[in-house]
Write a protein that holds these residues in place. Structure first.
Motif, PDB file in Angstrom:
ATOM      1  N   ALA A 183       0.836  -1.209   0.000  1.00 49.04           N
ATOM      2  CA  ALA A 183       0.000   0.000   0.000  1.00 49.04           C
ATOM      3  C   ALA A 183       0.873   1.263   0.000  1.00 49.04           C
ATOM      4  O   ALA A 183       0.572   2.258  -0.693  1.00 49.04           O
ATOM      5  CB  ALA A 183      -0.921  -0.013   1.211  1.00 49.04           C
ATOM      6  N   TRP A 184       1.977   1.234   0.752  1.00 50.63           N
ATOM      7  CA  TRP A 184       2.880   2.401   0.784  1.00 50.63           C
ATOM      8  C   TRP A 184       3.526   2.613  -0.583  1.00 50.63           C
ATOM      9  O   TRP A 184       3.692   3.726  -1.052  1.00 50.63           O
ATOM     10  CB  TRP A 184       3.943   2.181   1.862  1.00 50.63           C
ATOM     11  N   GLY A 185       3.897   1.493  -1.273  1.00 52.30           N
ATOM     12  CA  GLY A 185       4.475   1.607  -2.604  1.00 52.30           C
ATOM     13  C   GLY A 185       3.499   2.201  -3.597  1.00 52.30           C
ATOM     14  O   GLY A 185       3.880   3.037  -4.444  1.00 52.30           O
ATOM     15  N   VAL A 186       2.250   1.773  -3.521  1.00 49.60           N
ATOM     16  CA  VAL A 186       1.226   2.344  -4.404  1.00 49.60           C
ATOM     17  C   VAL A 186       1.069   3.837  -4.133  1.00 49.60           C
ATOM     18  O   VAL A 186       0.973   4.659  -5.070  1.00 49.60           O
ATOM     19  CB  VAL A 186      -0.106   1.598  -4.216  1.00 49.60           C
ATOM     20  N   TYR A 187       1.076   4.190  -2.847  1.00 48.71           N
ATOM     21  CA  TYR A 187       0.927   5.610  -2.483  1.00 48.71           C
ATOM     22  C   TYR A 187       2.122   6.417  -2.999  1.00 48.71           C
ATOM     23  O   TYR A 187       1.961   7.525  -3.534  1.00 48.71           O
ATOM     24  CB  TYR A 187       0.818   5.728  -0.975  1.00 48.71           C
ATOM     25  N   THR A 188       3.315   5.851  -2.902  1.00 49.80           N
ATOM     26  CA  THR A 188       4.524   6.544  -3.387  1.00 49.80           C
ATOM     27  C   THR A 188       4.465   6.743  -4.895  1.00 49.80           C
ATOM     28  O   THR A 188       4.849   7.800  -5.428  1.00 49.80           O
ATOM     29  CB  THR A 188       5.775   5.746  -3.001  1.00 49.80           C
ATOM     30  N   ALA A 189       4.008   5.695  -5.615  1.00 47.47           N
ATOM     31  CA  ALA A 189       3.911   5.813  -7.062  1.00 47.47           C
ATOM     32  C   ALA A 189       2.885   6.850  -7.471  1.00 47.47           C
ATOM     33  O   ALA A 189       3.086   7.605  -8.436  1.00 47.47           O
ATOM     34  CB  ALA A 189       3.552   4.437  -7.647  1.00 47.47           C
ATOM     35  N   VAL A 190       1.796   6.914  -6.741  1.00 53.01           N
ATOM     36  CA  VAL A 190       0.751   7.901  -7.048  1.00 53.01           C
ATOM     37  C   VAL A 190       1.260   9.314  -6.822  1.00 53.01           C
ATOM     38  O   VAL A 190       0.900  10.264  -7.542  1.00 53.01           O
ATOM     39  CB  VAL A 190      -0.514   7.619  -6.215  1.00 53.01           C
ATOM     40  N   GLN A 191       2.123   9.489  -5.846  1.00 50.85           N
ATOM     41  CA  GLN A 191       2.650  10.817  -5.517  1.00 50.85           C
ATOM     42  C   GLN A 191       3.678  11.289  -6.549  1.00 50.85           C
ATOM     43  O   GLN A 191       4.134  12.424  -6.483  1.00 50.85           O
ATOM     44  CB  GLN A 191       3.291  10.789  -4.124  1.00 50.85           C
ATOM     45  N   GLY A 192       4.084  10.415  -7.454  1.00 51.06           N
ATOM     46  CA  GLY A 192       4.978  10.852  -8.520  1.00 51.06           C
ATOM     47  C   GLY A 192       6.265  10.078  -8.629  1.00 51.06           C
ATOM     48  O   GLY A 192       6.900  10.047  -9.692  1.00 51.06           O
ATOM     49  N   GLY A 244       8.225   3.727  -6.000  1.00 51.79           N
ATOM     50  CA  GLY A 244       6.946   3.107  -5.637  1.00 51.79           C
ATOM     51  C   GLY A 244       6.786   1.739  -6.277  1.00 51.79           C
ATOM     52  O   GLY A 244       6.316   0.779  -5.643  1.00 51.79           O
ATOM     53  N   GLY A 245       7.191   1.626  -7.557  1.00 57.58           N
ATOM     54  CA  GLY A 245       7.092   0.331  -8.232  1.00 57.58           C
ATOM     55  C   GLY A 245       7.978  -0.717  -7.592  1.00 57.58           C
ATOM     56  O   GLY A 245       7.587  -1.886  -7.437  1.00 57.58           O
ATOM     57  N   ALA A 246       9.194  -0.302  -7.226  1.00 59.30           N
ATOM     58  CA  ALA A 246      10.111  -1.260  -6.582  1.00 59.30           C
ATOM     59  C   ALA A 246       9.549  -1.733  -5.249  1.00 59.30           C
ATOM     60  O   ALA A 246       9.644  -2.918  -4.892  1.00 59.30           O
ATOM     61  CB  ALA A 246      11.468  -0.608  -6.384  1.00 59.30           C
ATOM     62  N   ILE A 247       8.959  -0.822  -4.490  1.00 57.66           N
ATOM     63  CA  ILE A 247       8.376  -1.197  -3.196  1.00 57.66           C
ATOM     64  C   ILE A 247       7.201  -2.144  -3.392  1.00 57.66           C
ATOM     65  O   ILE A 247       7.042  -3.134  -2.653  1.00 57.66           O
ATOM     66  CB  ILE A 247       7.950   0.072  -2.424  1.00 57.66           C
ATOM     67  N   VAL A 248       6.365  -1.862  -4.386  1.00 57.11           N
ATOM     68  CA  VAL A 248       5.210  -2.736  -4.641  1.00 57.11           C
ATOM     69  C   VAL A 248       5.663  -4.136  -5.036  1.00 57.11           C
ATOM     70  O   VAL A 248       5.134  -5.147  -4.564  1.00 57.11           O
ATOM     71  CB  VAL A 248       4.313  -2.123  -5.740  1.00 57.11           C
ATOM     72  N   VAL A 249       6.666  -4.205  -5.915  1.00 56.78           N
ATOM     73  CA  VAL A 249       7.165  -5.517  -6.349  1.00 56.78           C
ATOM     74  C   VAL A 249       7.756  -6.296  -5.169  1.00 56.78           C
ATOM     75  O   VAL A 249       7.477  -7.485  -4.973  1.00 56.78           O
ATOM     76  CB  VAL A 249       8.212  -5.346  -7.465  1.00 56.78           C
TER      77      VAL A 249
END
Length: 307
Positions: free
Chosen positions: A44-53, A58-63
């Motif tokens: 969820a934090w990775g998705v939030y990071t990716a959304v913020q720009g 963010g993608g690396a965190i999500v993976v």
């Protein structure tokens, strides 16, 4: 019974690598659920990071979070009370987990569940020649359970089928070891008259035969015992004849005692003096009265004792 154990297990020991159950290294599943929650939070934090720009970060965190989540989820399994799971790695046995509840192991470990609960089995009726050669029909009921999961899974191809076959073999062995019945020698152990002895010996026989499969027998007993149909009528007549003879012997023994008591009382009290001939006649009459199957008809003698 030590000799029986060696007889039944010697062939297995020569051709098999014996397995012994040991405890597997597993983790409480509740603890790993916390790891799942953390992984979800990371995703969820990775998705939030990716959304913020910051899409790369963010993608690396999500993976990374997704990989951890999949890794943890693949290791969960659940055990009920009196259920076990054998753990293997590339065909190598790593131990058995018997702890009920939610459990976790490394995802590449294979879990094979097995019940260690009590099982009830009733064998088919089989025809056996008892000790005297008479054909009889016999069947048994046993209560068995798995005590060593490693032996049950890895030393026997089908442990449930093994129980069926060995039960039939044990019942045949016990059935041919004793006579069906014996009215002449009451102290002899027979299938019909010595249930406790026969059931106890059958249990020991089964335990010895099933030991190689990691199975024990808690209870057993004969559920069916009868002469085979082709001789049932003849054996029934024989039993009836033996029962009649035994009853007659008891009746005669009692009658002799009563006649002896009657004569002794008559002589002691001086009621009547009897010579040998009349004494024999009285004994004969009393025996007829006491041993006859029909009620005696009295005959009144209006003359003297000798007429």
């Amino acid at each position: 019974m030590a000799e029986v154990d060696r007889t039944h297990t010697a062939g297995f020991e020569e051709g098999l690598l014996g397995s012994i159950e040991r405890r597997a290294a597993t983790v409480n599943g509740i603890v790993m659920l916390l790891v799942v929650l953390v992984a979800l939070a990371v995703v969820a934090w990775g998705v939030y990071t990716a959304v913020q720009g910051d899409r790369r970060t963010g993608g690396a965190i999500v993976v990374a979070g997704s990989l951890v989540l999949i890794f943890v989820l693949c290791g969960f399994y659940m055990l009920q009370p009196n259920q076990a799971a054998a753990i293997t790695l590339f065909g190598s046995y790593k131990g058995t987990d018997r702890t009920p509840g939610l459990r976790w192991v490394l995802p590449w470990l294979i879990r094979k569940k097995i019940s260690v609960r009590a099982n009830n089995f009733i064998s088919e009726r089989i025809k056996v020649n008892e000790m005297r050669g008479n054909p009889i029909e016999i069947a048994a009921q046993i209560v068995w359970r798995v005590t060593d999961t490693a032996q049950a899974l890895f030393d026997i191809d089908d442990y449930k089928g093994f129980v069926v076959v060995q039960t039939e073999a044990a019942v045949r062995s016990i059935g041919s070891r004793y006579a069906y019945d014996d009215l002449e020698h009451a102290e002899e152990v027979t299938l019909r008259g010595s249930h406790e002895v026969v059931n106890a010996e059958l249990r020991l026989e089964l335990i010895a035969r099933l030991k190689v499969a990691g199975i024990t027998v808690d209870e057993c007993g004969l559920t069916h015992l009868a002469y085979a149909p082709e001789i049932a009528g003849a054996m029934l007549r024989r039993q009836q004849a033996q029962a009649v003879v035994a009853a007659r012997a008891t009746l005669v023994a009692g009658a002799v005692g009563m006649v002896e008591m009657a004569l002794d009382n008559l002589s002691a009290k001086g009621v009547v003096e009897l010579d040998d001939e009349r004494r024999a006649a009285m004994v004969s009459n009393l025996m007829v009265v006491l041993c006859g199957e029909r009620e005696a008809q009295p005959v009144v003698n209006a003359g003297t004792l000798y007429q």
